[in-house]
Design an enzyme around this catalytic site. Structure first.
Site, PDB file in Angstrom:
ATOM      1  N   VAL A 188       0.861  -1.179   0.000  1.00 29.72           N
ATOM      2  CA  VAL A 188       0.000   0.000   0.000  1.00 29.72           C
ATOM      3  C   VAL A 188       0.902   1.234   0.000  1.00 29.72           C
ATOM      4  CG1 VAL A 188      -1.754   1.311   1.272  1.00 29.72           C
ATOM      5  CG2 VAL A 188      -1.817  -1.202   1.271  1.00 29.72           C
ATOM      6  N   PHE A 189       0.649   2.180  -0.933  1.00 39.28           N
ATOM      7  CA  PHE A 189       1.406   3.430  -0.985  1.00 39.28           C
ATOM      8  C   PHE A 189       0.606   4.525  -0.304  1.00 39.28           C
ATOM      9  CE2 PHE A 189       2.523   7.448  -3.186  1.00 39.28           C
ATOM     10  CZ  PHE A 189       3.855   7.530  -2.798  1.00 39.28           C
TER      11      PHE A 189
ATOM     12  N   TYR B  64       0.608   8.626   0.868  1.00 35.95           N
ATOM     13  CA  TYR B  64       1.240   9.909   0.536  1.00 35.95           C
ATOM     14  C   TYR B  64       0.697  11.063   1.360  1.00 35.95           C
ATOM     15  CZ  TYR B  64      -3.067  10.505  -2.099  1.00 35.95           C
ATOM     16  OH  TYR B  64      -4.390  10.595  -2.452  1.00 35.95           O
TER      17      TYR B  64
ATOM     18  N   SER C  71      -2.401  11.310   4.829  1.00 36.27           N
ATOM     19  CA  SER C  71      -2.721  10.881   6.190  1.00 36.27           C
ATOM     20  C   SER C  71      -2.356   9.422   6.451  1.00 36.27           C
ATOM     21  CB  SER C  71      -4.197  11.110   6.490  1.00 36.27           C
ATOM     22  OG  SER C  71      -5.010  10.306   5.659  1.00 36.27           O
TER      23      SER C  71
ATOM     24  N   GLU D 271     -11.344   5.580   2.075  1.00 37.59           N
ATOM     25  CA  GLU D 271     -11.062   6.426   0.916  1.00 37.59           C
ATOM     26  C   GLU D 271     -12.168   6.440  -0.137  1.00 37.59           C
ATOM     27  OE1 GLU D 271      -8.444   8.330   1.115  1.00 37.59           O
ATOM     28  OE2 GLU D 271      -7.531   7.334   2.830  1.00 37.59           O
TER      29      GLU D 271
END
Length: 145
Positions: free
Chosen positions: A23-24, A26, A28, A101
């Site tokens: 998992v990326f 960037y 929070s 998300e």
């Protein structure tokens, strides 16, 4: 040789690389991932950059006055963190991330994507070198709030 297996969550196949989900993060997710992981690594995603490009009433603001939020937009590069999640926990982590998300409702701010991301702490050559397929959430450019 890389081997991939797929796991379908919300009807999107997600590659498991060497038995793990990557998992990326960037934004929070860097300081508050909210899921168990085996490790985290500095990383670089090419082809996208981090920018305040989305209006949202879920993450910031209100329906009457949406707030500006970060998203991954096309072009450039973005430093972030790669999280390694054991394959056995991948489905649970993807459900959590999608709920976080990609909430149900009218506000679709992000799209889940699998992109190639480079681990910055990996050796340049040999085992562990190169990039891994990682789940990340990019800006939905069609989101007009």
């Amino acid at each position: 040789m890389q081997t991939f297996s797929s796991l379908a969550v919300r009807e999107i196949p997600v590659p498991l690389h060497d038995g793990a989900l990557w998992v990326f993060g960037y934004g929070s997710l860097i300081w508050r991932p909210g899921f168990a992981h085996e490790g985290s690594h500095p990383a670089l995603l090419s082809g996208f950059h981090r920018r305040f490009c989305l209006w949202s009433h879920r993450y910031r603001g209100t329906p009457e006055a949406p707030g500006l939020v970060l998203g991954l937009d096309r072009g450039g590069a973005c430093r972030g963190v790669l999280f390694r999640v054991p394959g056995a926990a991948a489905a649970e982590v993807l459900r959590y991330l999608d709920d976080r998300e990609l909430p149900d409702g009218a506000e679709v701010v992000y799209h889940r994507r699998v992109l190639r991301v480079r681990r910055l702490d990996a050796p340049r050559h040999g085992p562990g070198a190169g990039t891994v397929p990682a789940v990340t959430y990019v800006a939905n450019r069609d989101c007009r709030l």
